[in-house]
Scaffold this active site. Sequence first.
Site, mmCIF file in Angstrom:
data_model
loop_
_atom_site.group_PDB
_atom_site.id
_atom_site.type_symbol
_atom_site.label_atom_id
_atom_site.label_comp_id
_atom_site.label_asym_id
_atom_site.label_seq_id
_atom_site.Cartn_x
_atom_site.Cartn_y
_atom_site.Cartn_z
ATOM 1 N N GLY A 36 -5.562 -2.712 5.697
ATOM 2 C CA GLY A 36 -4.098 -2.076 5.432
ATOM 3 C C GLY A 36 -3.887 -0.934 6.320
ATOM 4 C CG ASN A 56 -7.392 -9.544 -0.940
ATOM 5 O OD1 ASN A 56 -6.569 -8.710 -0.562
ATOM 6 N ND2 ASN A 56 -7.179 -9.967 -2.364
ATOM 7 C CE LYS A 100 -7.269 -10.401 -11.663
ATOM 8 N NZ LYS A 100 -7.403 -11.948 -11.559
ATOM 9 C CG ASN A 114 -15.265 -5.155 -9.962
ATOM 10 O OD1 ASN A 114 -15.864 -5.139 -11.036
ATOM 11 N ND2 ASN A 114 -14.189 -6.299 -9.489
ATOM 12 C CE1 TYR A 136 0.514 1.390 -5.725
ATOM 13 C CE2 TYR A 136 2.349 2.960 -6.168
ATOM 14 C CZ TYR A 136 1.339 2.614 -5.589
ATOM 15 O OH TYR A 136 0.732 3.215 -4.338
HETATM 16 P P1 NAD Z 1 -1.313 -1.520 2.770
HETATM 17 O O1 NAD Z 1 -0.574 -2.691 2.028
HETATM 18 O O2 NAD Z 1 -1.079 -1.336 4.019
HETATM 19 O O3 NAD Z 1 -2.856 -1.445 2.440
HETATM 20 C C1 NAD Z 1 -3.631 -1.930 1.192
HETATM 21 C C2 NAD Z 1 -4.618 -2.780 1.678
HETATM 22 O O4 NAD Z 1 -5.358 -3.165 0.493
HETATM 23 C C3 NAD Z 1 -4.271 -4.031 2.384
HETATM 24 O O5 NAD Z 1 -4.821 -4.319 3.550
HETATM 25 C C4 NAD Z 1 -4.269 -5.196 1.415
HETATM 26 O O6 NAD Z 1 -4.690 -6.469 1.762
HETATM 27 C C5 NAD Z 1 -5.561 -4.665 0.378
HETATM 28 N N1 NAD Z 1 -5.684 -5.205 -0.700
HETATM 29 C C6 NAD Z 1 -4.881 -5.025 -1.900
HETATM 30 N N2 NAD Z 1 -5.375 -5.663 -3.084
HETATM 31 C C7 NAD Z 1 -6.772 -6.107 -2.606
HETATM 32 C C8 NAD Z 1 -7.748 -6.683 -3.504
HETATM 33 N N3 NAD Z 1 -7.563 -7.222 -4.703
HETATM 34 N N4 NAD Z 1 -9.007 -6.786 -2.721
HETATM 35 C C9 NAD Z 1 -9.211 -6.489 -1.511
HETATM 36 N N5 NAD Z 1 -8.090 -6.009 -0.739
HETATM 37 C C10 NAD Z 1 -6.793 -5.838 -1.329
HETATM 38 O O7 NAD Z 1 -0.791 -0.082 1.926
HETATM 39 P P2 NAD Z 1 -1.354 1.556 2.397
HETATM 40 O O8 NAD Z 1 0.107 1.997 2.401
HETATM 41 O O9 NAD Z 1 -2.355 1.416 3.380
HETATM 42 O O10 NAD Z 1 -1.834 1.989 0.737
HETATM 43 C C11 NAD Z 1 -3.444 2.141 0.913
HETATM 44 C C12 NAD Z 1 -3.775 2.605 -0.348
HETATM 45 O O11 NAD Z 1 -3.031 4.017 -0.688
HETATM 46 C C13 NAD Z 1 -3.196 2.013 -1.858
HETATM 47 O O12 NAD Z 1 -4.112 2.178 -2.838
HETATM 48 C C14 NAD Z 1 -2.014 2.698 -2.128
HETATM 49 O O13 NAD Z 1 -1.731 2.712 -3.574
HETATM 50 C C15 NAD Z 1 -2.398 4.249 -1.767
HETATM 51 N N6 NAD Z 1 -1.084 5.079 -1.373
HETATM 52 C C16 NAD Z 1 -0.452 5.054 -0.250
HETATM 53 C C17 NAD Z 1 0.711 5.546 -0.005
HETATM 54 C C18 NAD Z 1 1.532 5.666 1.168
HETATM 55 O O14 NAD Z 1 2.372 6.361 1.474
HETATM 56 N N7 NAD Z 1 0.947 4.773 2.253
HETATM 57 C C19 NAD Z 1 1.183 6.363 -1.159
HETATM 58 C C20 NAD Z 1 0.553 6.419 -2.473
HETATM 59 C C21 NAD Z 1 -0.672 5.736 -2.470
#
Ligand code: NAD
Length: 328
Positions: free
Chosen positions: A11, A33, A92, A100, A146
């Site tokens: 991500g 994933n 989930k 986990n 969320y």
């Molecule tokens: P993103 O969607 O780019 O990255 C999330 C990654 O998690 C993706 O690669 C996705 O494939 C993977 N993923 C999701 N569910 C999964 C699972 N069950 N098993 C394995 N991989 C899984 O989002 P991001 O902006 O990089 O956010 C990353 C984290 O930071 C998240 O937890 C999000 O809640 C948190 N967050 C981000 C922001 C922001 O502004 N970017 C703000 C608050 C919180």
Amino acid sequence: MERVLISGAAGFLGSNLCNKFLKEGFEVIGMDNFITGSPKNLSSFIAHPNFSFINQDVSEYISIKGSLDYILHFASPASPIDYLRIPIQTLKVGSLGTHNILGLAKAKQARVLIASTSEVYGDPLVHPQTEEYYGNVNPIGPRGVYDEAKRFQEALTMAYHNFHGLETRIVRIFNTYGPRMRLNDGRVIPAFMGQILRGEDLTVFGDGSQTRSFCYVDDQVEGIFKLLFSDYHLPVNIGNPVEISILDFAHEIIKLTQGQSKIVFKDLPVNDPLQRCPDITKAQKILNWNPKTDRKTGMKKTFEYFKSLSRDELYETTYKNFDKYIKK
Ligand code: NAD
Ligand code: UDP
């Protein structure tokens, strides 16, 4: 060499964290994933001798061979249209996935950092938001999947800390942006920049008076790194406290990119927080951290990244039925 597991590695934030930890001399195991991430985000370090990758859903049982020193749990859909599209997976990964990860950390005696969010404050009645504020969340609204998953995640993390003595860290991330965001993930910066690059109008939701405070990814990664190596286990806000309304921001982006787009107004999504700005006093005091990148500089770098994408990527729209998600 110390070993770190990063979930959500494909991500936006996860891949930028992989870069940081590899640069700092760690062995990094990435896990993802690809539900919202992309293999492309791994491409700059996939061949690095200290990097390995496991394609796995973290909501399923996780087994890792060998020791682990640190775990960063970043797997979760993060954009409103992502978690509206995949609500059950979102619940989930925040609950079962976090369980986990915490179980794995306990088994390996690893320190674990959990990615929480400003969304735990919901549509806040306290402004700016301090870590002491309990929030104003609608558990059954569209964003509840969320927000409540993340609130449960924090509760579970604190329980592992208090009951098992696990070393835990909780970062409450405020809107963060930069290279490797998905152009079509619906978040406001990729949305506006994509619209400018396609020559479309900018879609401001509501009257645009709602506010956000945008943090550049390098600052966010630095804050997370410092928090992991601090001795502070309670939640810490990491974000940029410079606040702007979405309407002013739309004008700013048009000016900065010299775009020709006009602004059109669309319905405000249900429970869209009306104001958001982090109080970062804690991060300043405990971590000696401050964001360094001003919005103009960060936005320029981000726009350069989006400009470098292929035409196919620019026109790829995963969410053709987006309207149904935002109608009241
Ligand atoms: P993103 O969607 O780019 O990255 C999330 C990654 O998690 C993706 O690669 C996705 O494939 C993977 N993923 C999701 N569910 C999964 C699972 N069950 N098993 C394995 N991989 C899984 O989002 P991001 O902006 O990089 O956010 C990353 C984290 O930071 C998240 O937890 C999000 O809640 C948190 N967050 C981000 C922001 C922001 O502004 N970017 C703000 C608050 C919180
Ligand atoms: N927004 C907007 N137009 C868009 C996308 C988003 O006006 O095309 C608004 C959205 O309603 C919200 C703000 O921009 O008020 C930030 O939205 P984003 O999805 O980036 O993240 P949020 O902070 O709401 O989780």
